[in-house]
Design a protein around this motif. Structure first.
Motif, PDB file in Angstrom:
ATOM      1  N   MET A 203       0.815  -1.211   0.000  1.00  0.00           N
ATOM      2  CA  MET A 203       0.000   0.000   0.000  1.00  0.00           C
ATOM      3  C   MET A 203       0.849   1.262   0.000  1.00  0.00           C
ATOM      4  O   MET A 203       1.941   1.296   0.583  1.00  0.00           O
ATOM      5  N   PHE A 204       0.291   2.301  -0.618  1.00  0.00           N
ATOM      6  CA  PHE A 204       0.874   3.636  -0.574  1.00  0.00           C
ATOM      7  C   PHE A 204      -0.243   4.614  -0.223  1.00  0.00           C
ATOM      8  O   PHE A 204      -1.310   4.594  -0.843  1.00  0.00           O
ATOM      9  N   GLY A 205       0.012   5.452   0.801  1.00  0.00           N
ATOM     10  CA  GLY A 205      -1.012   6.379   1.267  1.00  0.00           C
ATOM     11  C   GLY A 205      -0.579   7.821   1.114  1.00  0.00           C
ATOM     12  O   GLY A 205       0.610   8.145   1.180  1.00  0.00           O
ATOM     13  N   ASP A 206      -1.556   8.685   0.925  1.00  0.00           N
ATOM     14  CA  ASP A 206      -1.299  10.115   0.820  1.00  0.00           C
ATOM     15  C   ASP A 206      -0.816  10.656   2.164  1.00  0.00           C
ATOM     16  O   ASP A 206      -1.357  10.332   3.218  1.00  0.00           O
ATOM     17  N   GLN A 207       0.197  11.507   2.116  1.00  0.00           N
ATOM     18  CA  GLN A 207       0.810  12.027   3.332  1.00  0.00           C
ATOM     19  C   GLN A 207      -0.130  12.883   4.169  1.00  0.00           C
ATOM     20  O   GLN A 207       0.101  13.089   5.372  1.00  0.00           O
ATOM     21  N   ASN A 208      -1.205  13.398   3.573  1.00  0.00           N
ATOM     22  CA  ASN A 208      -2.144  14.258   4.292  1.00  0.00           C
ATOM     23  C   ASN A 208      -3.358  13.501   4.827  1.00  0.00           C
ATOM     24  O   ASN A 208      -4.301  14.116   5.330  1.00  0.00           O
ATOM     25  N   VAL A 209      -3.353  12.188   4.707  1.00  0.00           N
ATOM     26  CA  VAL A 209      -4.492  11.363   5.138  1.00  0.00           C
ATOM     27  C   VAL A 209      -4.044  10.432   6.258  1.00  0.00           C
ATOM     28  O   VAL A 209      -3.003   9.772   6.148  1.00  0.00           O
ATOM     29  N   ASP A 210      -4.819  10.370   7.337  1.00  0.00           N
ATOM     30  CA  ASP A 210      -4.529   9.452   8.434  1.00  0.00           C
ATOM     31  C   ASP A 210      -5.113   8.083   8.089  1.00  0.00           C
ATOM     32  O   ASP A 210      -6.330   7.889   8.093  1.00  0.00           O
ATOM     33  N   LEU A 211      -4.239   7.133   7.795  1.00  0.00           N
ATOM     34  CA  LEU A 211      -4.685   5.797   7.408  1.00  0.00           C
ATOM     35  C   LEU A 211      -4.855   4.858   8.596  1.00  0.00           C
ATOM     36  O   LEU A 211      -5.201   3.688   8.403  1.00  0.00           O
ATOM     37  N   THR A 212      -4.626   5.340   9.814  1.00  0.00           N
ATOM     38  CA  THR A 212      -4.687   4.454  10.980  1.00  0.00           C
ATOM     39  C   THR A 212      -6.018   3.710  11.077  1.00  0.00           C
ATOM     40  O   THR A 212      -6.041   2.474  11.179  1.00  0.00           O
ATOM     41  N   PRO A 213      -7.187   4.404  11.061  1.00  0.00           N
ATOM     42  CA  PRO A 213      -8.447   3.662  11.152  1.00  0.00           C
ATOM     43  C   PRO A 213      -8.717   2.803   9.919  1.00  0.00           C
ATOM     44  O   PRO A 213      -9.340   1.751  10.024  1.00  0.00           O
ATOM     45  N   VAL A 214      -8.252   3.243   8.757  1.00  0.00           N
ATOM     46  CA  VAL A 214      -8.435   2.453   7.537  1.00  0.00           C
ATOM     47  C   VAL A 214      -7.672   1.138   7.647  1.00  0.00           C
ATOM     48  O   VAL A 214      -8.191   0.058   7.343  1.00  0.00           O
ATOM     49  N   LEU A 215      -6.421   1.226   8.101  1.00  0.00           N
ATOM     50  CA  LEU A 215      -5.601   0.023   8.243  1.00  0.00           C
ATOM     51  C   LEU A 215      -6.144  -0.897   9.328  1.00  0.00           C
ATOM     52  O   LEU A 215      -5.993  -2.122   9.251  1.00  0.00           O
ATOM     53  N   ALA A 216      -6.799  -0.318  10.345  1.00  0.00           N
ATOM     54  CA  ALA A 216      -7.431  -1.151  11.371  1.00  0.00           C
ATOM     55  C   ALA A 216      -8.553  -1.988  10.758  1.00  0.00           C
ATOM     56  O   ALA A 216      -8.726  -3.168  11.101  1.00  0.00           O
ATOM     57  N   GLU A 217      -9.315  -1.402   9.845  1.00  0.00           N
ATOM     58  CA  GLU A 217     -10.384  -2.133   9.157  1.00  0.00           C
ATOM     59  C   GLU A 217      -9.792  -3.226   8.256  1.00  0.00           C
ATOM     60  O   GLU A 217     -10.291  -4.353   8.211  1.00  0.00           O
ATOM     61  N   ILE A 218      -8.733  -2.878   7.527  1.00  0.00           N
ATOM     62  CA  ILE A 218      -8.099  -3.853   6.636  1.00  0.00           C
ATOM     63  C   ILE A 218      -7.517  -4.999   7.447  1.00  0.00           C
ATOM     64  O   ILE A 218      -7.651  -6.175   7.088  1.00  0.00           O
ATOM     65  N   ASP A 219      -6.867  -4.675   8.557  1.00  0.00           N
ATOM     66  CA  ASP A 219      -6.260  -5.685   9.421  1.00  0.00           C
ATOM     67  C   ASP A 219      -7.312  -6.651   9.941  1.00  0.00           C
ATOM     68  O   ASP A 219      -7.068  -7.860  10.033  1.00  0.00           O
ATOM     69  N   CYS A 220      -8.486  -6.129  10.270  1.00  0.00           N
ATOM     70  CA  CYS A 220      -9.573  -6.971  10.782  1.00  0.00           C
ATOM     71  C   CYS A 220     -10.173  -7.830   9.668  1.00  0.00           C
ATOM     72  O   CYS A 220     -10.568  -8.972   9.896  1.00  0.00           O
ATOM     73  N   ALA A 221     -10.222  -7.279   8.456  1.00  0.00           N
ATOM     74  CA  ALA A 221     -10.882  -7.972   7.348  1.00  0.00           C
ATOM     75  C   ALA A 221     -10.014  -9.051   6.709  1.00  0.00           C
ATOM     76  O   ALA A 221     -10.538  -9.998   6.120  1.00  0.00           O
TER      77      ALA A 221
END
Length: 516
Positions: A203-221
């Motif tokens: 994955m590559f994420g935009d520097q201005n976006v907090d991906l922490t909650p997104v990655l928590a969802e991906i990790d769970c899924a």
């Protein structure tokens, strides 16, 4: 042509194996017998990498492309990481045009690059210190210093690869379409492999976006066996293999992109199995007591002011004095963070009322009387946190542990390694054949981070991207803190001062299944 018809397949294969990619592709079209031999050459996976510090973008791209395409390969995907003084759009255009419209390509900016020089073949770790002059101007030395590129091109027979973006509607910019993102990953995986989860995700994420909650969802899924790694601190451009109109940049912001690697259900007979292996080397150390956030005030998406208390002490902590005491104790070069345990409802499964529990890091940027000032938003009243600091000793010891954990891939008794004497047609052998790194900008000196792969698998293709936020699945970072509380550790997928190692290995098919 008649003289070549008399050449047996083994000799022809030896000749074809020495051709550059473009000539090899042409040879595969000459006749059926040549195509068959070409397929034998490409029965083995390949990761081709190259680095250039040429200050000219066009020349740097030419150097790395010439290097990665100097041998037989059918590119399935490409990752290009560049310095900020290069044009992201121009670099992406040059690489995509050369590789063709059906190859998923991700081009991103980075804090540095790691790999073998395209001209000298020497191993380099380049970390750029992007600090402008005090008057706001940029010196000529800075202009030339912050330039370079590392290119990664992969061919993984037995896997299919696609780039899938994480979108956010421009008409509703507060909502990231995480549900759609996960659905597209699962649908693509089911289409490619018939399975419910991919082998790996980069994955590559935009520097201005907090991906922490997104990655928590991906990790769970995603199941544990799906390896996830990447960089959450860049700017990027991507294209998929089919350039779907549903990814219209006029309608959406691109918050992140995932290169999804799924098993190919139509894999030809005689192709072995490519596996992904991930290890982390942490460089932060928790210290001090557990604190609890009482009030939180945020400024947009930039920073937050937090008041806090210590368990058993009702008074608000004097944050400015606390930071002064911490600065006296820590080394001047140490970076300071807070690690916050966040318990949040799922953003995609509202009806289940499930809570995601994860560890999120925020850099401490100051203190003002009662307020602790952190970079970023997302902390809520009631969240508990501890201080973390970057620590060279921790980084060194965890790097050694990563070396030992990757070392098992070399053992013949390990199920990931190749049985002694196993070979595949085309001259390839099983075992590790490539490595990627996502390394923190704030860690050690040259060769410090790359040695777990470089030393374990000498001669193996290796490339790395220097980040400020590293993506990698891990629950160990918070376990030291929570072990005393007898709690299950919070998951952590977005790190600071960490290196994420991604090693690709290959298991050949049984001897009776090799391509003839």
């Amino acid at each position: 042509m008649d003289c070549f018809s008399a050449v047996n397949d083994d000799i022809l294969q030896n000749i074809l194996f020495r051709l550059p990619a473009s000539s090899f592709a042409s040879a595969a079209c000459v006749r059926k017998s040549w195509n068959r031999v070409c397929n034998r050459v490409l029965a083995f996976p390949k990761l081709a990498t190259a680095l250039s510090q040429n200050p000219s973008l066009r020349d740097a791209v030419r150097e790395v492309l010439d290097k990665v395409l100097s041998g037989p390969i059918r590119p399935q995907f490409a990752i290009a990481s560049i310095g900020l003084q290069f044009s992201l759009e121009a670099a992406h255009h040059l690489i995509s045009r050369k590789l063709g419209p059906k190859v998923p390509v991700v081009t991103n900016t980075s804090c540095g690059i790691i790999g073998r020089d395209a001209i000298t073949n020497t191993m380099k770790e380049v970390r750029w210190h992007m600090i402008p002059e005090e008057d706001g101007s940029v010196s000529q030395e800075f202009e030339e210093f912050n330039r370079g590129i590392v290119l990664i091109v992969g061919y993984l027979p037995g896997l299919k690869v696609e780039a899938i973006p994480l979108l956010r509607l421009k008409t509703d910019p507060q909502v990231t379409l995480v549900d759609r993102f996960l659905t597209e990953i699962k649908n693509y995986t089911a289409y490619a492999s018939g399975l419910i989860a991919p082998t790996g995700i980069i994955m590559f994420g935009d520097q201005n976006v907090d991906l922490t909650p997104v990655l928590a969802e991906i990790d769970c899924a995603m199941p544990e066996e799906t390896v996830i790694a990447g960089d959450a601190s860049s700017r990027f451009i991507c294209n998929s293999s089919h350039n779907s109109p549903q990814y219209n940049s006029d309608l959406f912001f691109f918050d992140a992109v995932a290169l999804v690697f799924a098993k190919d259900k139509n894999k030809p007979q005689g192709i072995g199995e490519t596996r992904f292996h991930s290890r982390l080397s942490a460089g932060v150390m928790p210290f001090g007591p557990e604190l609890r956030a009482i009030t939180v005030a945020s400024k947009g998406t930039e920073c937050s002011w937090i008041t806090s208390t210590m368990n058993g002490i009702p008074q608000i902590i004097d944050s400015q004095r606390l930071l002064g005491d911490i600065n006296v104790e820590l080394e001047a070069s140490a970076d300071l963070y807070i690690g916050v345990i966040q318990k949040r409802p799922s953003s995609i499964e509202h009806e289940k009322m499930e809570m995601r529990k994860y560890l999120a890091f925020y850099e401490v940027i100051g203190g003002d009387d009662d307020y602790l000032v952190i970079d970023g938003v997302g902390v809520q009243p009631g969240d508990t946190f501890m201080f973390y600091h970057s620590d060279s000793a921790t980084a060194s010891s965890s790097c050694l542990k990563a070396f030992e954990k990757l070392k098992v891939l070399r053992s013949p008794s390990n199920p990931w390694a190749t049985p002694v004497g196993a070979h595949i047609v085309g001259g390839g052998k099983g075992g590790a054949f490539g490595g990627l790194m996502f390394s923190s900008h704030y860690r050690g000196e040259s060769y410090y981070d790359s040695f777990p792969i470089y030393s374990n698998f000498p001669g193996t293709a290796l490339a790395g991207i220097v980040c400020s936020r590293e993506i990698g699945r891990d629950s160990a970072t918070s376990s030291v803190w929570q072990a005393a509380k007898k709690e299950s550790p919070a998951r952590c997928s977005l790190h600071v001062c960490t290196t994420v190692y991604l090693v690709l290995s290959y298991i050949p098919p049984p001897p009776n299944l090799y391509i003839n």
